[in-house]
Write a protein that holds these residues in place. Structure first.
Motif, PDB file in Angstrom:
ATOM      1  N   ASN A   1       0.838  -1.197   0.000  1.00  0.00           N
ATOM      2  CA  ASN A   1       0.000   0.000   0.000  1.00  0.00           C
ATOM      3  C   ASN A   1       0.875   1.249   0.000  1.00  0.00           C
ATOM      4  O   ASN A   1       1.098   1.869   1.042  1.00  0.00           O
ATOM      5  CB  ASN A   1      -0.915   0.003   1.235  1.00  0.00           C
ATOM      6  CG  ASN A   1      -1.891  -1.154   1.227  1.00  0.00           C
ATOM      7  OD1 ASN A   1      -2.704  -1.280   0.317  1.00  0.00           O
ATOM      8  ND2 ASN A   1      -1.788  -2.024   2.240  1.00  0.00           N
TER       9      ASN A   1
ATOM     10  N   ASP B   1       2.285   4.880  -0.039  1.00  0.00           N
ATOM     11  CA  ASP B   1       1.723   6.146   0.420  1.00  0.00           C
ATOM     12  C   ASP B   1       2.508   7.301  -0.172  1.00  0.00           C
ATOM     13  O   ASP B   1       3.437   7.116  -0.975  1.00  0.00           O
ATOM     14  CB  ASP B   1       1.719   6.210   1.952  1.00  0.00           C
ATOM     15  CG  ASP B   1       3.111   5.979   2.541  1.00  0.00           C
ATOM     16  OD1 ASP B   1       4.096   5.993   1.757  1.00  0.00           O
ATOM     17  OD2 ASP B   1       3.218   5.808   3.756  1.00  0.00           O
ATOM     18  N   ASN B   2       2.162   8.514   0.219  1.00  0.00           N
ATOM     19  CA  ASN B   2       2.827   9.698  -0.322  1.00  0.00           C
ATOM     20  C   ASN B   2       4.324   9.712  -0.011  1.00  0.00           C
ATOM     21  O   ASN B   2       5.126  10.185  -0.820  1.00  0.00           O
ATOM     22  CB  ASN B   2       2.179  10.973   0.221  1.00  0.00           C
ATOM     23  CG  ASN B   2       0.898  11.315  -0.514  1.00  0.00           C
ATOM     24  OD1 ASN B   2       0.715  10.931  -1.663  1.00  0.00           O
ATOM     25  ND2 ASN B   2       0.012  12.046   0.149  1.00  0.00           N
TER      26      ASN B   2
END
Length: 215
Positions: free
Chosen positions: A69, A71-72
């Motif tokens: 997953n 993320d930024n």
């Protein structure tokens, strides 16, 4: 000694959209370890350093797989290590100094933050670069310009001993003969003796130093 006296004026710089390859070539051509990054408003928006460039993936073996997953933070790191322009990998938190600051300030900042070059800003605009090498150059230039003659040398040495080591004239007798400093008084400890030698040798025109008795 002030920054303005030893900084490099009109330094080489790049813009955020300069290509990494071009920036590296500028660093090689000008033999510098970093470049200030100037934005559209002529203000410094970052610094591109050797460390920034060496963190890029092209210099690191292996390729990391993305997390399940992403993320930024993952995306930002990917841009930093794979981007092709200066803005992608430059350091945005710039530590700067002013022309009126002392070289002692620069040395402390360089040591604390582990950086080699600091931009010099005046009213937010780049006016120079000060580096560790500039500080070393200042150290070699830091010799008193004194008048010729033993009396002038004696005054210079005595003044330095008082201001830098706290040694008053009644604690230590200083004479100069033929440019050789002669020191007499209570037997100094090895550390104090060496400190006195360092002070005397830093005065331009001193040919040597001896301690009485024993000269």
């Amino acid at each position: 000694m002030l920054v303005r006296d030893f900084m490099t004026a009109r330094p080489v710089y790049v813009s955020p959209d300069t290509s990494i390859k071009h920036a590296i070539q500028l660093m090689l051509d000008h033999n510098v370890s970093g470049l200030p990054v100037i934005g559209d408003d002529d203000h410094v928006v970052g610094m591109l350093t050797e460390s920034d460039l060496l963190s890029r993936s092209v210099f690191n073996a292996g390729r990391q797989s993305p997390p399940d997953n992403p993320d930024n933070a993952f995306f930002e790191n990917y841009i930093r290590t794979h981007g092709t322009t200066v803005s992608d990998c430059m350091t945005r938190e710039v530590i700067s100094v002013s022309p009126q600051q002392s070289l002692a300030d620069v040395a402390a900042l360089a040591r604390t933050h582990g950086i080699k070059r600091l931009p010099v800003l005046q009213s937010g605009k780049l006016v120079g670069i000060i580096s560790r090498r500039d500080i070393l150059r200042a150290i070699t230039a830091d010799r008193d310009a004194v008048a010729n003659g033993d009396l002038a040398l004696r005054l210079a040495v005595s003044t330095r001993l008082r201001s830098e080591l706290g040694l008053a004239p009644d604690q230590l007798a200083v004479e100069v003969r033929d440019s050789v400093v002669e020191v007499s008084g209570p037997a100094p400890s090895p550390a104090l003796k060496r400190a006195i030698q360092v002070v005397a040798e830093s005065v331009a025109g001193v040919a040597g130093i001896c301690f009485r008795p024993g000269c």
